[in-house]
Every structure is written in C-alpha cells, then in structure tokens.
Design an enzyme around this catalytic site. Structure first.
Site, PDB file in Angstrom:
ATOM      1  N   PHE A  95       0.840  -1.191   0.000  1.00  0.00           N
ATOM      2  CA  PHE A  95       0.000   0.000   0.000  1.00  0.00           C
ATOM      3  C   PHE A  95       0.875   1.241   0.000  1.00  0.00           C
ATOM      4  CE2 PHE A  95      -4.536   1.122   0.783  1.00  0.00           C
ATOM      5  CZ  PHE A  95      -5.114   0.025   0.204  1.00  0.00           C
TER       6      PHE A  95
ATOM      7  N   GLN B 287      -8.019  14.636   2.989  1.00  0.00           N
ATOM      8  CA  GLN B 287      -7.293  13.792   2.043  1.00  0.00           C
ATOM      9  C   GLN B 287      -8.034  13.641   0.721  1.00  0.00           C
ATOM     10  OE1 GLN B 287      -6.531   9.329   2.826  1.00  0.00           O
ATOM     11  NE2 GLN B 287      -4.521  10.304   2.797  1.00  0.00           N
TER      12      GLN B 287
ATOM     13  N   HIS C  72      -8.115  11.349  -2.298  1.00  0.00           N
ATOM     14  CA  HIS C  72      -7.654  10.048  -2.783  1.00  0.00           C
ATOM     15  C   HIS C  72      -7.332  10.205  -4.270  1.00  0.00           C
ATOM     16  CE1 HIS C  72      -7.573   5.806  -3.779  1.00  0.00           C
ATOM     17  NE2 HIS C  72      -7.672   5.505  -2.507  1.00  0.00           N
TER      18      HIS C  72
ATOM     19  N   LEU D  78     -14.934   5.437  -5.280  1.00  0.00           N
ATOM     20  CA  LEU D  78     -13.556   5.062  -4.953  1.00  0.00           C
ATOM     21  C   LEU D  78     -13.077   3.855  -5.771  1.00  0.00           C
ATOM     22  CD1 LEU D  78     -11.056   5.139  -2.984  1.00  0.00           C
ATOM     23  CD2 LEU D  78     -12.340   3.563  -1.533  1.00  0.00           C
TER      24      LEU D  78
ATOM     25  N   GLU E  49      -6.670   2.036  -3.660  1.00  0.00           N
ATOM     26  CA  GLU E  49      -5.216   2.086  -3.783  1.00  0.00           C
ATOM     27  C   GLU E  49      -4.621   0.691  -3.978  1.00  0.00           C
ATOM     28  OE1 GLU E  49      -3.523   4.997  -1.142  1.00  0.00           O
ATOM     29  OE2 GLU E  49      -2.007   3.580  -0.493  1.00  0.00           O
TER      30      GLU E  49
ATOM     31  N   ARG F 198      -0.721   9.285  -0.556  1.00  0.00           N
ATOM     32  CA  ARG F 198      -1.849   9.830  -1.316  1.00  0.00           C
ATOM     33  C   ARG F 198      -1.731  11.317  -1.613  1.00  0.00           C
ATOM     34  NH1 ARG F 198      -6.710   6.476   1.757  1.00  0.00           N
ATOM     35  NH2 ARG F 198      -6.208   4.498   0.738  1.00  0.00           N
TER      36      ARG F 198
ATOM     37  N   HIS G  27     -11.737  12.264   0.140  1.00  0.00           N
ATOM     38  CA  HIS G  27     -11.905  10.904   0.650  1.00  0.00           C
ATOM     39  C   HIS G  27     -11.994  10.827   2.167  1.00  0.00           C
ATOM     40  CE1 HIS G  27     -11.570   6.580   0.640  1.00  0.00           C
ATOM     41  NE2 HIS G  27     -10.410   6.566   1.261  1.00  0.00           N
TER      42      HIS G  27
ATOM     43  N   ARG H  40      -2.901  10.884   6.061  1.00  0.00           N
ATOM     44  CA  ARG H  40      -3.053   9.488   6.495  1.00  0.00           C
ATOM     45  C   ARG H  40      -2.511   8.536   5.439  1.00  0.00           C
ATOM     46  NH1 ARG H  40      -6.742   5.494   5.473  1.00  0.00           N
ATOM     47  NH2 ARG H  40      -8.233   6.816   4.372  1.00  0.00           N
TER      48      ARG H  40
END
Lengths: 574, 250
Positions: A118, A232, A234, A244, A247, A281, A351, A386
């Site tokens: 990730f 954030q 995304h 979405l 990721e 991100r 996001h 994050r």
C-alpha cells in the site's frame, strides 16, 4: 415530555469504531447496559465502502518500528508519536481478533493471512479480504456484536445534541426517524463514532451519510476540532460519481498514466522516488493534478474536466478477478470500462478527514464522560496525511480504547441529577419540532448545500492559496446565515428525510467553518495542506496542531503541541 | 455534456400521517443518459419534491440501503441503469415488507431473522489473541466466501414466493448467512444452527423457486446456500444419533 431511557455507555455511530467500542465495553463488563445509536442500520455505515485493506505488521521482514516510521513520515511529522507507537503495537492484535470473529481475510496457500502493498508503507502489511475489506470488517463486527446480549440498538435514530451540564456529558437527544419523536438517551459516558464529513465537498468518495455529525455535536459543546485543514484527496475516483477505486489497484501493480501513456510518477519528479505509484496519497494526488494542469490530462466524452488513466491491463484477468473483483464491478457499472481491457479514467477525489474531535490517546475529549474514535475523532494518528489502510485499523484500535476507557470511567461516575439533561432533551424536541416543515425565507436545503460544496471545493482543494481560502471563510460565514432562511416543505413526522437533510446540513456547515478557519491560518505546505503561496513546510512556526473552537462570534483558534520524542522530524522525501 | 433525456417517473407515495392507502405521483424530469435510477430519485428530491422519502447512502452497490421495486422487479437502484428502461419508469417500495413511508420499508422483521441464525463464530473455547491467527486454506475460505458477500439489500425477500406466503420463513439472506458460518472452518456451531434450520420457517420451507438468486445484485446465491444447508441438515440429523457432540459452544 420526552421518552427517557437509561444506559451505562451510549455510543453514537454504528460503523467500525462504534461497533468495536460496543464489543470492547461489553467484553469488559457483561453487566453494562450499552446503547448503540445510529442514524442508519449499522451495516449501512460508511465503513462498508472501504476497499483496500487494514494495516498491521504480519511478516518477518516487518517491524513495529517500520510501521511507526512510515506512519509518522506519512503524517509529515504532525502525528503524535506516542499515539503512533500505541497504534502500531495494537494493530496486529486487533486484526487477529477480527480474524477470530470470522473476517474472511484473503489467505496464502499455506493458510496464513495474506498481506498486500500500500502507498507509503515500506513492506506488505495491509491485510485484505479481496477488495471489500471495509464491507467484510463491518459485517463481521456487526454480526459478532449480536452475540452480546447487553448491546441495545437504536437504529435510525439521529442524534441532535449531546446532553452536557457544566463540564460533564451524560447522554444524547436523539430523533427517532421513524416516529419523529425526540428521546433522551441517558448514559454515564458517550462515545462519538460517527465518521467523517466528506459530503461537505461536492466530489467525494463518501456516502450520503458522511455529514460530520459527531464533529458538529462536540464542537457545539465547546470541544475543539483539531487539524481540520487536513483533508485527504484520494488519487483515484471515478469520473462523475467520485466512486472510490482502491489504492490496492496500485498495491497490486497498477500504473498511473497521462494522456501520452507515460508513467509520470517514474518519468517526472513528484517527490515519490522509486515508490512511484505507491507513494503517499497527498503526493500522488498533487502529481495527477499537476499533470492535468500541464495539459496532459485525459478527456472523456460527455464528462467535464480531465483525468489520468489507471492501467491494470498488464495484471491480467486472473489476478484482477482474484484480488480486485470489486474494482472491476465498479468500473464496469459506473464508468463503462472493463479494466481487464481498458485503463480506468480517474482523478483525485475528497476521501477522508485527518482532523476531527480533539481527543487524547485514551480517546477522551475535554468534556468529562465524552469520548470519540475513528474518523470523527482526531487522536493525531494521521497528522497531515493518512497512509492508506491505517484508518480501518484505527477504527478498531481506538474504538476499543474508547470502549475500554469509557467503561473504566463510569465505574466512578453516576448520571447524578437527571433533571438538567432531560430538560435539554425537551428543549431539543421543541427545536426539532420547530424546524420540521418550518416556513422562513426562500432558501432550500439542496441549494444551500450545493453552494457550500462549491465554496469548499474552490477554497480547500488539492492545492490551496491564501486568497481562495480567505474567500471560502467569508463564503461559508455567509452560507451559514442563509441556512437560517431555509424553508422546509415536509411537515410529516414519519421518516422525514428533508428534516434529516437540514440537520445534516447544519452539521456540515460547522465542519466547513472549522476547516476553512484552520486552513487559512496555516501558512505553510504540510501533508495534504498544499499552499501555492507557501510551498514548503515550516517547522519553526507550524509544527503544531491547530484547534478550532466554536463561539457565537465566530470560530476561535489555538495551537497545540505535537508529541515528538521517537522520530526526529526530517525532510519528507521518498 | 451529453444529451439529456425526458423521462416520466411514477412513484408510489405513502405518508401514514396523511394517507389511508398508498397513491402514485408522477414526475416529468430530464435525466443524464448514464444515470442510475437512484440518481433520478435524488434529482426529484433535490429539485422537484423535497417530501419524497427514500433510503440511500453509498451509491456504489455495497451499503444495501436503496433496494426498491422498479417496473415490477426488485432492484438495487444505485446500480440500476436508466438505459435499461423506456420513457416511463415506475418506482415502488420493495414487495413483501410493510411500508413505513413512500419508498422506505420496515426492516425490523428481517433484523430479528438475521439475529435468529446466530451469525457469529461459535466455538467451545475462544482463542486468545496471543495464539495468533487461525490457519485457513484458500479452499476452506472458498467454501463460504460467496455466502459472506450479502449486503442485506432485501431484494431476495421481495422476490421470494415463500416469504410472501409464510410469515415465519427465516428467508433467503438470513439462511444464507447462517450457512456461511456453518461452512466456515473456524466455526463449531453448525449443530446449533442446524437445529434452527430444521425448525419452523427453516430451510425446508424453501420451495427452491430460485428467485432469490436471480435478483441478487451480489451473486451470493442464497438459493444454493439453502439447498446445501438442507443436505447438511439431513446428514447432521442422521449422524446426531451415532456421534457424540462436542462441548457447548457460544
């Protein structure tokens, strides 16, 4: 007279953090009476939409130190380091518990739990259940919660106010959506687990219910909202809907391409180094935004704006079906693209909110008896950005912590004199009754909401500048005034969704106020807060959390120290 | 932007505060060609008639909130493309449920059924976290994975001919969920659930009409789960006479 019910712990929100808190409290003391109050049935909670995975060390090549360092670096050194250390230690235990409760984690051939790569994580530590991890975690938690006989659910109850007298919180006023009646649900402790407020922005991965309710409830009682400027984007949302695309597509090896078919994260310097598509991100979203601004975006017939391409074709159908079947389903249903054969058009999409209700490491707020966990809280795990897959784990770690600490707290607490709390609930009932079907000026909920969305997108996008943020501050103040002139057409008491939408809009306007207030004051670029007029991080003046307090004269701000001590702040380069 | 299309929506309305019986209301609106049915309902709510009540949230076919009847068929409206329909589209609440208001149905009965099948891992002795994760092979996972994909959208209850005739029937989604736990290699509670399955309203009430699996937007195949559960129950019932059961589970 309002209906009054009495419990020990009242949990507001039935998603990952709320259910985990309920189970933690129930396990600690089966004699407790726990109320789980949610505006939707718990399985509708937005945890359900999380896709890619949950982080915790699981492999021999990994360590707590590495997960901690990745997280603090991802946070651009604004995460509290004691919180991060506690989080990484608890994370494997929490995901193991979920395994014991039946979560269908994807498996390696030898039967062990599988992990995937990730963004911003230095090794494979993201546990997954194909690409519907939030769905499986939520359903596992909800189904497991049913075996505890002492969790009383108040499904489809919308909390309109915390019952606070002096500096103690002893319950909530909740509107029963079915009947239209406001009830007093009393308890010795209240835990807010209502999620974030992505619907403050127009283009978001978030579901309709993500309206910042818990943040607003706490804010109105004088609790600070912390680090609200950090939201954030995304990198990969579908055109039009903002749905979405996880990721995990990049974790499994997907590429990001511009309109020339170029892997721009490799060919150009966006600060992500060899991590390329697996950068954090904030950086990937900025890279895509810059590519589009430079004229290298992809056009889609019938859609406004420009996009980048997320290319999974080289992964092959077998791997896509084994690891990313939901991505294929979503791409086909909502973008008319089969990722086995075509690249998916995507662009950055709102996001997640790093900020939220200010809590300490025990999930406790500044009000006695009031706790918060999950996205609605800001325990300062995520700082300014994050890392993907830390938030599902955060719901478990700090949901459990909130449940445990609330349970400990109530041993020495009593509701005391009920009168003042019940009176507040009665005043709430009158307020809600007056709002339902009220005729005032010509403003409509949907129009005011749309204008708030536009102001927030223009003022607090992937890139911000002082002038646009200052404009958003004044626009939000004006839109808050307009809310007072909203007229409502629906006077029915039964399942009045226009009334709920109005209450949610008021909550979102509180969130919008706090976000814009905090954003305009941070004259640096850190994590997700990228200012075009202050392009670098400034630790001398801004290595601090920002607090925003509600006041009748407009928001008031303060600073709060960041807890350091383990990892020295350094330049964030990958 | 793409060419907008004119559509007529005939929507069932019911407000127990005002109406004795449900009525229909017609909305003439313009839609984008790539909209789903839910997008049109939200458009009506935001721009035409704010009193229309319906449930929705994720708009990506995973929260399960927005099941309704569209032109007579149970559909998850956030995934149901407008392009599948002609100029006139009828939207009504899901069949086989009491109506709360407009397109919102009563779920309390389902929530009771759901809990009835004990949808959690039952073991004689709980494992400690320190023991680490349980081993489960990809094949063992595959034994139940499909049945764990239910989003509780209720389409299967709306489609099921047994649900409409037999009020005690536990129903497709809840039975499939119970079976999901029976099939999980980590679970030891199958004999407890099988007693529930064998009881009134259990798996043997299912007439194998297969409507549930046909309307399921997530390919969970509740009908298949129920047929497997029937077989499992026959075996479980037969062996219960010769094999001593393990200890109590919870």
């Amino acid at each position: 007279m309002v209906d009054v019910s009495r419990h020990d712990v009242v949990i507001v929100g039935g998603g990952g953090a709320g259910l985990r808190a309920a189970i933690a409290a129930s396990e600690l003391d089966p004699e407790l009476s726990i109320a789980l109050v949610s505006k939707v049935y718990p399985m509708r909670s937005h945890t359900v939409s999380a896709e890619g995975g949950a982080a915790a060390i699981a492999r021999d090549d990994d360590s707590l130190e590495m997960h901690g360092y990745d997280t603090v670096k991802g946070s651009d050194f604004l995460g509290d380091q004691d919180v991060i250390q506690y989080f990484v230690e608890q994370a494997p235990k929490e995901l193991t518990r979920l395994e014991h409760w039946g979560c269908p984690w994807s498996r390696n051939e030898d039967g062990s739990v599988s992990t995937r790569a990730f963004g911003g994580m230095s090794t494979k530590r993201t546990w997954f259940a194909t690409d519907k991890v939030g769905f499986h975690m939520l359903h596992t938690l909800f189904q497991t919660s049913m075996k505890f006989g002492n969790i009383d659910r108040y499904d489809e109850h919308f909390v309109t106010k915390l019952l606070v007298d002096g500096d103690v919180c002893r319950g909530v006023a909740a509107l029963d959506i079915r009947t239209g009646e406001v009830k007093a649900i009393l308890g010795k402790a209240v835990i807010l687990t209502t999620g974030g407020g992505g619907k403050v922005w127009p283009f978001t991965t978030n579901g309709n219910i993500k309206t910042g309710d818990g943040m607003s409830l706490a804010y109105r009682e004088g609790v600070a909202l912390k680090d609200m400027e950090f939201v954030q984007y995304h990198p990969t949302g579908l055109p039009g809907t903002g749905i979405l695309i996880t990721e995990a597509t990049r974790g499994e090896g997907g590429y990001l391409l511009n309109n020339e078919g170029e892997r721009f994260l490799i060919t150009r310097d966006y600060g992500v180094g060899t991590k390329a598509e697996l950068g954090p991100r904030d950086m990937i979203s900025r890279a895509i935004t810059q590519e589009i601004a430079a004229g290298r975006g992809v056009e889609i017939p019938g859609k406004l704006g420009r996009y980048a391409h997320l290319d999974l074709r080289h992964l092959g159908e077998e791997k896509i079906m084994a690891r990313l079947p939901f991505v294929r389903e979503l791409s086909k249903a909502y973008a008319n693209v089969d990722p086995v054969h075509e690249p998916i058009p995507i662009r950055p999409v709102l996001h997640y909110m790093m900020g939220g209700v200010d809590t300490d490491i025990d999930a406790k707020t500044s009000i006695d008896g009031l706790y918060a966990a999950g996205e609605t809280a800001c325990v300062s795990l995520n700082g300014a950005n994050r890392l993907g897959s830390n938030s599902l784990t955060e719901c478990l770690v700090f949901g459990a912590r909130a449940g445990e600490h609330a349970t400990g707290y109530i041993k020495g607490a009593s509701v005391g004199e009920e009168g003042p709390f019940v009176q507040q609930a009665e005043a709430e009932a009158a307020r809600v009754d007056a709002l339902r079907g009220r005729q005032r000026g010509g403003e409509k909920v949907s129009k005011v909401r749309e204008d708030m969305n536009t102001a927030m997108e223009e003022g607090t996008g992937v890139y911000r500048e002082q002038a646009s943020m200052a404009k958003a501050v004044s626009e939000i103040a004006a839109i808050r005034q307009r809310f007072e002139q909203v007229s409502l057409d629906d006077s029915s008491k039964v399942f009045n969704t226009e009334l709920i939408a109005a209450l949610e809009l008021a909550n979102m306007l509180d969130v919008a106020e706090a976000v814009t207030c905090a954003a305009v004051l941070r004259k640096e670029s850190r994590g997700a807060h990228a200012c075009s007029d202050f392009e670098t991080r400034n630790d001398t003046e801004y290595l601090h959390h920002s607090l925003v307090f509600h006041s009748p004269d407009g928001p008031r701000s303060e600073k709060k120290d960041v807890t350091l001590g383990i990892w020295e702040p350094e330049e964030r380069k990958y | 932007m793409s060419q907008k299309l004119k559509k007529t929506f005939i929507v069932t309305r019911f407000d127990p505060d005002k109406d004795e019986v449900p009525k229909t209301q017609t909305y003439e609106i313009e839609v984008e060609p790539d909209w789903k049915i839910l997008d049109a309902l939200n458009h009506i709510k935001d721009t035409v008639d704010p009193t229309l009540s319906h449930r929705w949230s994720c708009r990506m076919a995973v929260c399960g909130s927005c099941g309704m009847t569209v032109n007579g068929e149970p559909k998850l409206t956030c995934k149901d493309p407008m392009s599948d329909y002609g100029d006139t589209i009828e939207v009504a609440p899901l069949a086989n449920f009491p109506v709360v208001r407009d397109l919102v149905v009563e779920l309390e009965g389902f929530m009771e059924r759901f809990q009835e099948v004990k949808p959690w891992i039952m073991v004689a002795k709980e494992r400690a976290v320190e023991e680490g994760t349980t081993q489960q092979s990809p094949d063992e996972l595959a034994d139940f994975k499909q049945f764990s994909m239910c989003i509780n959208c209720m389409l299967c209850y709306a489609a099921c001919p047994v649900v409409s005739n037999e009020p005690d029937f536990i129903g497709p989604a809840a039975l499939a969920l119970g079976h999901r736990y029976n099939q999980d290699s980590r679970d030891e509670g199958a004999h407890v659930r099988n007693e529930i399955f064998r009881g009134e309203g259990g798996v043997f009430s299912c007439s194998f009409a297969n409507e549930c699996s046909e309307v399921c937007p997530k390919s969970v195949n509740p009908s298949g789960a129920i047929q497997q559960a029937k077989l499992g129950n026959v075996i479980d019932w037969a062996t219960s006479f010769v094999v001593k059961r393990g200890g109590d589970v919870s």
